[in-house]
Design a protein around this motif. Structure first.
Motif, PDB file in Angstrom:
ATOM      1  N   GLU A  54       0.844  -1.190   0.000  1.00  0.00           N
ATOM      2  CA  GLU A  54       0.000   0.000   0.000  1.00  0.00           C
ATOM      3  C   GLU A  54       0.884   1.246   0.000  1.00  0.00           C
ATOM      4  OE1 GLU A  54      -2.657  -0.232   3.333  1.00  0.00           O
ATOM      5  OE2 GLU A  54      -3.238  -2.287   2.866  1.00  0.00           O
ATOM      6  N   LYS A  55       0.268   2.418  -0.096  1.00  0.00           N
ATOM      7  CA  LYS A  55       1.016   3.678  -0.125  1.00  0.00           C
ATOM      8  C   LYS A  55       2.024   3.729   1.032  1.00  0.00           C
ATOM      9  CE  LYS A  55       0.634   8.664  -0.260  1.00  0.00           C
ATOM     10  NZ  LYS A  55      -0.234   9.828  -0.296  1.00  0.00           N
ATOM     11  N   GLY A  56       3.281   4.024   0.686  1.00  0.00           N
ATOM     12  CA  GLY A  56       4.346   4.125   1.677  1.00  0.00           C
ATOM     13  C   GLY A  56       5.064   2.809   1.951  1.00  0.00           C
ATOM     14  N   MET A  57       4.541   1.680   1.441  1.00  0.00           N
ATOM     15  CA  MET A  57       5.170   0.377   1.696  1.00  0.00           C
ATOM     16  C   MET A  57       6.256   0.091   0.666  1.00  0.00           C
ATOM     17  SD  MET A  57       2.061  -2.064   2.882  1.00  0.00           S
ATOM     18  CE  MET A  57       1.312  -1.859   4.467  1.00  0.00           C
ATOM     19  N   PHE A  58       7.208  -0.759   1.034  1.00  0.00           N
ATOM     20  CA  PHE A  58       8.381  -1.037   0.216  1.00  0.00           C
ATOM     21  C   PHE A  58       9.072  -2.294   0.744  1.00  0.00           C
ATOM     22  CE2 PHE A  58       9.539   1.256   3.942  1.00  0.00           C
ATOM     23  CZ  PHE A  58      10.705   0.633   4.375  1.00  0.00           C
ATOM     24  N   TYR A  59      10.096  -2.730   0.011  1.00  0.00           N
ATOM     25  CA  TYR A  59      11.014  -3.769   0.492  1.00  0.00           C
ATOM     26  C   TYR A  59      12.382  -3.374  -0.035  1.00  0.00           C
ATOM     27  CZ  TYR A  59      12.208  -8.494   2.111  1.00  0.00           C
ATOM     28  OH  TYR A  59      12.727  -9.566   2.787  1.00  0.00           O
ATOM     29  N   SER A  60      13.260  -2.896   0.851  1.00  0.00           N
ATOM     30  CA  SER A  60      14.543  -2.359   0.418  1.00  0.00           C
ATOM     31  C   SER A  60      15.480  -3.463  -0.082  1.00  0.00           C
ATOM     32  CB  SER A  60      15.191  -1.534   1.532  1.00  0.00           C
ATOM     33  OG  SER A  60      15.435  -2.332   2.653  1.00  0.00           O
ATOM     34  N   TRP A  61      16.666  -3.069  -0.549  1.00  0.00           N
ATOM     35  CA  TRP A  61      17.620  -3.981  -1.181  1.00  0.00           C
ATOM     36  C   TRP A  61      17.878  -5.209  -0.311  1.00  0.00           C
ATOM     37  CZ3 TRP A  61      18.071  -3.315  -6.027  1.00  0.00           C
ATOM     38  CH2 TRP A  61      18.046  -2.041  -6.595  1.00  0.00           C
ATOM     39  N   HIS A  62      17.796  -6.379  -0.944  1.00  0.00           N
ATOM     40  CA  HIS A  62      18.022  -7.637  -0.235  1.00  0.00           C
ATOM     41  C   HIS A  62      18.267  -8.763  -1.237  1.00  0.00           C
ATOM     42  CE1 HIS A  62      13.770  -7.877  -1.321  1.00  0.00           C
ATOM     43  NE2 HIS A  62      13.847  -9.191  -1.156  1.00  0.00           N
ATOM     44  N   VAL A  63      18.643  -9.900  -0.725  1.00  0.00           N
ATOM     45  CA  VAL A  63      18.682 -11.145  -1.498  1.00  0.00           C
ATOM     46  C   VAL A  63      17.766 -12.128  -0.784  1.00  0.00           C
ATOM     47  CG1 VAL A  63      20.997 -10.795  -2.452  1.00  0.00           C
ATOM     48  CG2 VAL A  63      20.720 -12.028  -0.291  1.00  0.00           C
ATOM     49  N   ASP A  64      17.244 -13.091  -1.514  1.00  0.00           N
ATOM     50  CA  ASP A  64      16.344 -14.075  -0.913  1.00  0.00           C
ATOM     51  C   ASP A  64      17.074 -15.297  -0.388  1.00  0.00           C
ATOM     52  OD1 ASP A  64      14.147 -12.474  -1.468  1.00  0.00           O
ATOM     53  OD2 ASP A  64      13.744 -13.447  -3.385  1.00  0.00           O
ATOM     54  N   VAL A 100       5.650   2.519  -2.656  1.00  0.00           N
ATOM     55  CA  VAL A 100       4.406   2.834  -3.351  1.00  0.00           C
ATOM     56  C   VAL A 100       4.059   4.292  -3.062  1.00  0.00           C
ATOM     57  CG1 VAL A 100       1.943   2.316  -3.517  1.00  0.00           C
ATOM     58  CG2 VAL A 100       3.562   0.470  -3.136  1.00  0.00           C
ATOM     59  N   THR A 101       3.764   5.051  -4.109  1.00  0.00           N
ATOM     60  CA  THR A 101       3.383   6.448  -3.909  1.00  0.00           C
ATOM     61  C   THR A 101       1.873   6.648  -3.987  1.00  0.00           C
ATOM     62  OG1 THR A 101       3.874   6.895  -6.239  1.00  0.00           O
ATOM     63  CG2 THR A 101       5.601   7.388  -4.640  1.00  0.00           C
ATOM     64  N   SER A 102       1.169   5.717  -4.651  1.00  0.00           N
ATOM     65  CA  SER A 102      -0.298   5.731  -4.647  1.00  0.00           C
ATOM     66  C   SER A 102      -0.802   4.358  -5.072  1.00  0.00           C
ATOM     67  CB  SER A 102      -0.845   6.811  -5.586  1.00  0.00           C
ATOM     68  OG  SER A 102      -0.589   6.481  -6.935  1.00  0.00           O
ATOM     69  N   GLY A 103      -2.006   4.021  -4.632  1.00  0.00           N
ATOM     70  CA  GLY A 103      -2.623   2.752  -4.988  1.00  0.00           C
ATOM     71  C   GLY A 103      -2.048   1.578  -4.216  1.00  0.00           C
ATOM     72  N   ILE A 104      -2.299   0.370  -4.747  1.00  0.00           N
ATOM     73  CA  ILE A 104      -1.845  -0.867  -4.112  1.00  0.00           C
ATOM     74  C   ILE A 104      -1.275  -1.798  -5.169  1.00  0.00           C
ATOM     75  CG2 ILE A 104      -2.511  -2.902  -2.761  1.00  0.00           C
ATOM     76  CD1 ILE A 104      -4.844  -1.290  -1.637  1.00  0.00           C
ATOM     77  N   ARG A 105      -0.072  -2.311  -4.926  1.00  0.00           N
ATOM     78  CA  ARG A 105       0.564  -3.302  -5.805  1.00  0.00           C
ATOM     79  C   ARG A 105       0.338  -4.678  -5.199  1.00  0.00           C
ATOM     80  NH1 ARG A 105       5.466  -6.185  -5.925  1.00  0.00           N
ATOM     81  NH2 ARG A 105       6.462  -6.331  -7.964  1.00  0.00           N
ATOM     82  N   LYS A 106      -0.098  -5.644  -6.013  1.00  0.00           N
ATOM     83  CA  LYS A 106      -0.413  -6.996  -5.547  1.00  0.00           C
ATOM     84  C   LYS A 106       0.434  -8.002  -6.311  1.00  0.00           C
ATOM     85  CE  LYS A 106      -5.002  -5.196  -4.864  1.00  0.00           C
ATOM     86  NZ  LYS A 106      -6.342  -5.088  -5.421  1.00  0.00           N
ATOM     87  N   SER A 107       0.982  -8.989  -5.582  1.00  0.00           N
ATOM     88  CA  SER A 107       1.835  -9.974  -6.248  1.00  0.00           C
ATOM     89  C   SER A 107       1.864 -11.284  -5.472  1.00  0.00           C
ATOM     90  CB  SER A 107       3.267  -9.433  -6.396  1.00  0.00           C
ATOM     91  OG  SER A 107       3.827  -9.204  -5.124  1.00  0.00           O
ATOM     92  N   LEU A 108       2.317 -12.316  -6.164  1.00  0.00           N
ATOM     93  CA  LEU A 108       2.660 -13.583  -5.527  1.00  0.00           C
ATOM     94  C   LEU A 108       4.174 -13.659  -5.498  1.00  0.00           C
ATOM     95  CD1 LEU A 108       0.454 -16.418  -7.092  1.00  0.00           C
ATOM     96  CD2 LEU A 108       0.166 -15.267  -4.898  1.00  0.00           C
ATOM     97  N   VAL A 109       4.711 -14.227  -4.431  1.00  0.00           N
ATOM     98  CA  VAL A 109       6.149 -14.402  -4.320  1.00  0.00           C
ATOM     99  C   VAL A 109       6.407 -15.872  -4.018  1.00  0.00           C
ATOM    100  CG1 VAL A 109       8.261 -13.635  -3.181  1.00  0.00           C
ATOM    101  CG2 VAL A 109       6.340 -12.054  -3.427  1.00  0.00           C
ATOM    102  N   LEU A 110       7.351 -16.454  -4.760  1.00  0.00           N
ATOM    103  CA  LEU A 110       7.669 -17.878  -4.594  1.00  0.00           C
ATOM    104  C   LEU A 110       9.166 -18.074  -4.538  1.00  0.00           C
ATOM    105  CD1 LEU A 110       5.250 -17.545  -6.976  1.00  0.00           C
ATOM    106  CD2 LEU A 110       5.128 -19.965  -6.521  1.00  0.00           C
ATOM    107  N   TRP A 111       9.584 -19.108  -3.798  1.00  0.00           N
ATOM    108  CA  TRP A 111      10.996 -19.470  -3.698  1.00  0.00           C
ATOM    109  C   TRP A 111      11.144 -20.971  -3.842  1.00  0.00           C
ATOM    110  CZ3 TRP A 111       8.416 -16.798   0.203  1.00  0.00           C
ATOM    111  CH2 TRP A 111       8.665 -15.432   0.264  1.00  0.00           C
ATOM    112  N   GLY A 112      12.191 -21.386  -4.549  1.00  0.00           N
ATOM    113  CA  GLY A 112      12.452 -22.808  -4.719  1.00  0.00           C
ATOM    114  C   GLY A 112      13.902 -23.129  -4.422  1.00  0.00           C
ATOM    115  N   ALA A 113      14.137 -24.372  -4.029  1.00  0.00           N
ATOM    116  CA  ALA A 113      15.496 -24.839  -3.748  1.00  0.00           C
ATOM    117  C   ALA A 113      15.826 -25.982  -4.693  1.00  0.00           C
ATOM    118  CB  ALA A 113      15.612 -25.298  -2.301  1.00  0.00           C
ATOM    119  N   ALA A 114      17.084 -26.019  -5.104  1.00  0.00           N
ATOM    120  CA  ALA A 114      17.558 -27.088  -5.992  1.00  0.00           C
ATOM    121  C   ALA A 114      18.143 -28.212  -5.167  1.00  0.00           C
ATOM    122  CB  ALA A 114      18.595 -26.540  -6.950  1.00  0.00           C
TER     123      ALA A 114
END
Length: 191
Positions: free
Chosen positions: A94-104, A177-191
């Protein structure tokens, strides 16, 4: 790993398929605000509303379709076979939300758990006209100029239905986010 950049599949899911995933998960998210990262004491690097999708979700066939494409991409482009996929996360910024630099990818030397995430993926669930800001950005070899200036790269396609797959060790962020809402799915897999 053969390839060290992200790959995207434009229009991987249709607008109707994306809307179905949002409809199912948005209600639960608003009612419960399940997740982590919204409390400053927990993380100053992330502000996101998240929940994990249950195994018996009515949208499980769509989730399986995504997981199969991630497995195919991991094998074809990154030269690894996925053995496990972590629980799938539904996220809203939502507005003002984020996820700063990282690795998974995570490593815990003392706990012996070394790199349990090899491949990461983000599926954009709503139209880019529904929000501003909130861009998925990467740091890649191309992000550094000859003059040693770092310029992050926006993922090339962030439209609804686009599946973006990348090595979990790749540095990335979701801008504020500066306006509105961004929606996503996030997935992680291991080899």
């Amino acid at each position: 790993m053969r390839f060290a950049n992200y790959i995207f599949w434009k229009n991987f899911l249709s607008e109707q398929e994306c809307d179905k995933i949002v409809e199912e998960n948005q209600t639960d998210l608003k009612d419960a605000r399940i997740g982590w990262g919204n409390d400053e004491r927990i993380s100053i690097d992330r502000k996101t509303n998240v929940r994990f999708i249950s195994q018996n979700s009515p949208t499980r066939p769509l989730i399986e379709k995504v997981i199969q494409r991630i497995g195919f991409t991991a094998q074809q482009y990154y030269g690894c076979s996925l053995t496990t996929v972590e629980p799938v996360q539904y996220a809203e910024y939502e507005k003002g939300m984020f996820y700063s630099w990282h690795v998974d990818s995570n490593t815990k030397i003392n706990d012996i758990e070394l790199c349990t995430k090899d491949i990461s993926a983000s599926l954009i669930l709503n139209k880019s006209t529904e929000y501003t800001g909130s861009s998925l950005q990467f740091i890649s070899a191309d992000s550094v100029s000859k003059d040693n200036i770092l310029t992050p790269e926006d993922a090339k396609d962030q439209e609804q239905g686009t599946l973006i797959i990348f090595p979990s060790s790749m540095i990335h962020q979701v801008t504020k986010v500066t306006s509105g809402i961004r929606k996503s799915l996030v997935l992680w897999g291991a080899a």
